[in-house]
Design an enzyme around this catalytic site. Structure first.
Site, PDB file in Angstrom:
ATOM      1  CE  LYS A   1     -11.636  10.945   5.177  1.00  0.00           C
ATOM      2  NZ  LYS A   1     -11.415   9.724   5.748  1.00  0.00           N
TER       3      LYS A   1
ATOM      4  NE  ARG B   1     -15.648   0.757  10.187  1.00  0.00           N
ATOM      5  CZ  ARG B   1     -15.318   2.130  10.159  1.00  0.00           C
ATOM      6  NH1 ARG B   1     -14.943   2.383  11.278  1.00  0.00           N
ATOM      7  NH2 ARG B   1     -15.945   2.807   9.334  1.00  0.00           N
TER       8      ARG B   1
ATOM      9  CG  HIS C   1      -7.070   0.732  11.038  1.00  0.00           C
ATOM     10  ND1 HIS C   1      -7.165   1.886  11.895  1.00  0.00           N
ATOM     11  CD2 HIS C   1      -8.086   1.080  10.128  1.00  0.00           C
ATOM     12  CE1 HIS C   1      -7.715   2.935  11.370  1.00  0.00           C
ATOM     13  NE2 HIS C   1      -8.229   2.507  10.170  1.00  0.00           N
TER      14      HIS C   1
ATOM     15  CB  SER D   1      -9.537   7.045  13.197  1.00  0.00           C
ATOM     16  OG  SER D   1      -8.966   5.761  12.684  1.00  0.00           O
TER      17      SER D   1
HETATM   18  O1  PNS Z   1      -9.365   5.348   5.822  1.00  0.00           O
HETATM   19  P1  PNS Z   1     -10.003   6.240   4.733  1.00  0.00           P
HETATM   20  O2  PNS Z   1     -10.200   7.617   5.132  1.00  0.00           O
HETATM   21  O3  PNS Z   1     -11.567   5.316   4.662  1.00  0.00           O
HETATM   22  O4  PNS Z   1      -9.274   5.915   3.313  1.00  0.00           O
HETATM   23  C1  PNS Z   1      -9.575   6.219   2.047  1.00  0.00           C
HETATM   24  C2  PNS Z   1      -8.678   6.208   0.766  1.00  0.00           C
HETATM   25  C3  PNS Z   1      -7.192   6.518   1.651  1.00  0.00           C
HETATM   26  C4  PNS Z   1      -8.564   4.579   0.846  1.00  0.00           C
HETATM   27  C5  PNS Z   1      -9.049   6.880  -0.295  1.00  0.00           C
HETATM   28  O5  PNS Z   1      -9.706   8.217  -0.084  1.00  0.00           O
HETATM   29  C6  PNS Z   1      -8.187   6.815  -1.419  1.00  0.00           C
HETATM   30  O6  PNS Z   1      -7.793   5.972  -1.839  1.00  0.00           O
HETATM   31  N1  PNS Z   1      -7.680   8.100  -1.858  1.00  0.00           N
HETATM   32  C7  PNS Z   1      -6.913   8.463  -2.988  1.00  0.00           C
HETATM   33  C8  PNS Z   1      -7.263   8.996  -4.093  1.00  0.00           C
HETATM   34  C9  PNS Z   1      -8.004   8.224  -5.135  1.00  0.00           C
HETATM   35  O7  PNS Z   1      -7.414   7.430  -5.712  1.00  0.00           O
HETATM   36  N2  PNS Z   1      -9.316   8.475  -5.116  1.00  0.00           N
HETATM   37  C10 PNS Z   1      -9.958   7.696  -6.421  1.00  0.00           C
HETATM   38  C11 PNS Z   1     -10.571   6.258  -5.891  1.00  0.00           C
HETATM   39  S1  PNS Z   1     -11.753   6.600  -4.757  1.00  0.00           S
END
Ligand code: PNS
Length: 198
Positions: free
Chosen positions: A74, A123, A50, A161
Site C-alpha cells: 500500500k 470497527r 489500535h 490510519s
Molecule cells: O492493518 P491491515 O493493513 O488491515 O493488516 C492486514 C494484514 C497485515 C493483517 C494482512 O494483509 C496480512 O496478514 N498480510 C500478510 C499476507 C498473508 O498472510 N496473506 C494471506 C492471508 S489474508
C-alpha cells in the site's frame, strides 16, 4: 445405548449426546499452556483504536506480539522501522507486549513465534467481510491458528490510519485520535514533505 453409570452420574442421556471430543482434535490450545497472540497490521501509523486493542489484548493473552507487515503493497507513509519505533514508544507500559515485523504469510510468522492466536479488531460491519476472508484463508492455511476478534471501542470505531493521514494532511485536528508521539511525527513528516515540495 446408555452411558455406563460408572462413567456418567448425571440424568440418563443417550451416548450420542455426551460424546466428548478428544482435546487433540480440538483447535483451542490447552488451558495450562501460556497463550501467545499476534496482532498483525500495517500500523501506518498506530492510532488510538489500535492502542485500545493492544491494551485489551494484553489483558487476555499471556503474550501479545504486535507485528508490522513490512512488505506492504500500500506504499506506506512511514517505513516499517519507523512504524515499529512508533509502536515501541507507546506499548512500553505493557510488560507482556512486544513489537515485531514480518514479510510473507502471516501463518508462517505466527508459527515462527509459536503463536496460537491472531488478534484483529472489527470497527463496523464494513470490516467484517475483509476480516472474514482473511480469517478463513488463514484457517485453511493453518487450521491450528485461531483468529480472535475484538469489537473496537465505540469511541474509536470511526478511526483509521488512512483517515488520520488524510485529515492531518488537509490541516484538520487529529488530537485524541493518535498518541501524542505519533502526532508529533506526523507533523515532522508533513513539514518535511512541504519543504521538499516548495
Ligand atoms: O492493518 P491491515 O493493513 O488491515 O493488516 C492486514 C494484514 C497485515 C493483517 C494482512 O494483509 C496480512 O496478514 N498480510 C500478510 C499476507 C498473508 O498472510 N496473506 C494471506 C492471508 S489474508
Amino acid at each position: 445405548m446408555r452411558v455406563p453409570s460408572t462413567l456418567y452420574r448425571g440424568p440418563a442421556v443417550s451416548a450420542k449426546i455426551v460424546t466428548i471430543i478428544p482435546e487433540s482434535e480440538t483447535r483451542l490450545p490447552s488451558k495450562s499452556r501460556s497463550v501467545i497472540a499476534i496482532y498483525p497490521g500495517s500500523f501506518d501509523p498506530i492510532t488510538n483504536g489500535h492502542l485500545d486493542l493492544i491494551q485489551r489484548g494484553s489483558r487476555l493473552f499471556d503474550r501479545l506480539i504486535v507485528s508490522v507487515l513490512s512488505n506492504d503493497t500500500k506504499a506506506p507513509l512511514f517505513s516499517a522501522a519507523e512504524r515499529m519505533e512508533m509502536l515501541r514508544e507507546v506499548v512500553g507500559v505493557y510488560p507482556n507486549v512486544e513489537v515485531d515485523s514480518f514479510n510473507g504469510l502471516l501463518v508462517d510468522h505466527a508459527a515462527g513465534r509459536s503463536a496460537a492466536v491472531v488478534l484483529r479488531g472489527i470497527r463496523a460491519i464494513s470490516d467484517y467481510e475483509y476480516e472474514l476472508q482473511m480469517a478463513l484463508m488463514n484457517r485453511r492455511l493453518c487450521p491450528q491458528l485461531e483468529t480472535v476478534f475484538l469489537l473496537a471501542n465505540e469511541a474509536y470505531s470511526f478511526i483509521s490510519s488512512r483517515l488520520v493521514k488524510q485529515v492531518f494532511g488537509l490541516g484538520g485536528n487529529i488530537s485524541g485520535l493518535v498518541p501524542p508521539s505519533v502526532e508529533k511525527r506526523l507533523q515532522r513528516r508533513m513539514s518535511k514533505a512541504k519543504r521538499k515540495g516548495a
